[in-house]
Design an enzyme around this catalytic site. Structure first.
Site, short mmCIF file in Angstrom:
data_model
loop_
_atom_site.label_atom_id
_atom_site.label_comp_id
_atom_site.label_asym_id
_atom_site.label_seq_id
_atom_site.Cartn_x
_atom_site.Cartn_y
_atom_site.Cartn_z
N ALA A 1 47.30 64.91 92.13
CA ALA A 1 47.90 66.22 92.36
C ALA A 1 48.97 66.52 91.31
O ALA A 1 49.08 67.64 90.81
CB ALA A 1 48.50 66.27 93.76
N TYR A 2 49.77 65.53 90.99
CA TYR A 2 50.80 65.70 89.97
C TYR A 2 50.15 66.04 88.63
O TYR A 2 50.59 66.96 87.93
CB TYR A 2 51.63 64.42 89.87
CG TYR A 2 52.78 64.49 88.90
CD1 TYR A 2 53.94 65.17 89.23
CD2 TYR A 2 52.72 63.85 87.66
CE1 TYR A 2 55.01 65.24 88.35
CE2 TYR A 2 53.79 63.90 86.78
CZ TYR A 2 54.93 64.60 87.12
OH TYR A 2 55.98 64.65 86.25
N CYS A 3 49.11 65.29 88.27
CA CYS A 3 48.40 65.57 87.02
C CYS A 3 47.85 66.99 87.02
O CYS A 3 48.00 67.73 86.03
CB CYS A 3 47.25 64.58 86.83
SG CYS A 3 47.74 62.88 86.51
N SER B 1 48.89 69.61 88.62
CA SER B 1 49.96 70.61 88.49
C SER B 1 50.50 70.67 87.07
O SER B 1 50.83 71.75 86.58
CB SER B 1 51.10 70.29 89.48
OG SER B 1 51.83 69.14 89.10
N LYS B 2 50.58 69.52 86.41
CA LYS B 2 51.12 69.50 85.05
C LYS B 2 50.09 69.99 84.03
O LYS B 2 50.46 70.64 83.03
CB LYS B 2 51.62 68.10 84.70
CG LYS B 2 52.84 67.66 85.51
CD LYS B 2 54.04 68.58 85.28
CE LYS B 2 55.29 68.05 85.98
NZ LYS B 2 56.48 68.89 85.71
#
Length: 240
Positions: A151-153, A155-156
């Site tokens: 999820a972090y990947c 979003s970035k």
């Protein structure tokens, strides 16, 4: 000779700690007027000497319904914005198969949608003055996928796409929009993740927030006719 940033009006999000705090301190040292946006701006305000040209705004950028209104109010109160550092963000560790939808949405609200709304808040004044500098703090996770960081990947990666698109839209208006993609940085973010952080993560080998802040200041201080569209900054130890 005065600093070229003297008198410039800047907004820094996530300003109370880590990268945001270090950037805010450097902008203040350069003579800029700085609006400190954070859930707890008093953390940095109490460390500043009396008379510092800074004002804190207690805003939770994850509460997305309020972001546009409050950020536009800051821009209006400042009488325009010359520099915006979109630094606020959060992480989530865990396999995507198990990730609750509300956690996914919370992460995207802060890491992506709040940036979009901050951009909309400052761009009208930047267009009117035909100048401005925006730095979006992304991550090496905007360049490659990591297991348990899906999820972090995502979003970035999305933030990088947003940055590139808005840079193309605003270039004719004299506005620079750039991104920085640091590798692992030793910030308080890791403290929020508890036992989900792998024991192999050597925080002592990570980048220091001050190092990332110095690189952001390099972007801010570029000559008017130069731009670095995306800066990848890695610790010598490599990717964790």
């Amino acid at each position: 000779m005065s600093d070229p940033l003297s008198g410039k009006k800047a907004i820094v999000t996530g300003a109370s700690s880590g990268i945001g705090k270090e950037v805010a301190l450097r902008l203040l040292q350069a003579g800029a007027q700085v609006s400190l946006v954070s859930r707890n701006p008093d953390r940095i305000l109490q460390e500043l000497p009396a008379g510092s040209n800074a004002k804190g705004y207690a805003i939770d950028l994850g509460e997305i319904a309020q972001v546009a209104t409050k950020m536009k109010a800051i821009a209006a109160e400042m009488g325009g914005v010359d520099i915006l550092i979109n630094n606020a963000g959060m992480a989530y560790i865990g396999e995507l198969i198990d990730m609750p939808l509300d956690e996914w949405q919370k992460l995207f609200d802060l890491n992506l949608t709040s940036v979009f709304q901050c951009l909309q808040a400052v761009l009208p004044s930047m267009r009117s003055q035909k100048s401005g500098t925006i730095i979006n703090v992304a991550s090496i996770a905007a360049k490659q996928g990591f297991p348990n960081w899906g999820a972090y990947c995502a979003s970035k990666f999305a933030l990088l796409g947003l940055t590139q698109a808005i840079a193309a839209e605003e270039q004719p208006h004299g506005i620079k929009v750039m991104s920085i993609c640091p590798g692992s940085v030793d910030t308080a973010l890791w403290d929020t993740l508890g036992d989900k952080v792998p024991p192999s993560f050597n925080r002592a080998a990570m980048l220091r927030p001050a190092t990332v802040a110095e690189s952001i200041m390099t972007l801010v201080n570029l000559p008017k006719d130069a731009v670095i569209s995306d800066l990848v900054l890695m610790p010598n130890a490599g990717t964790f």
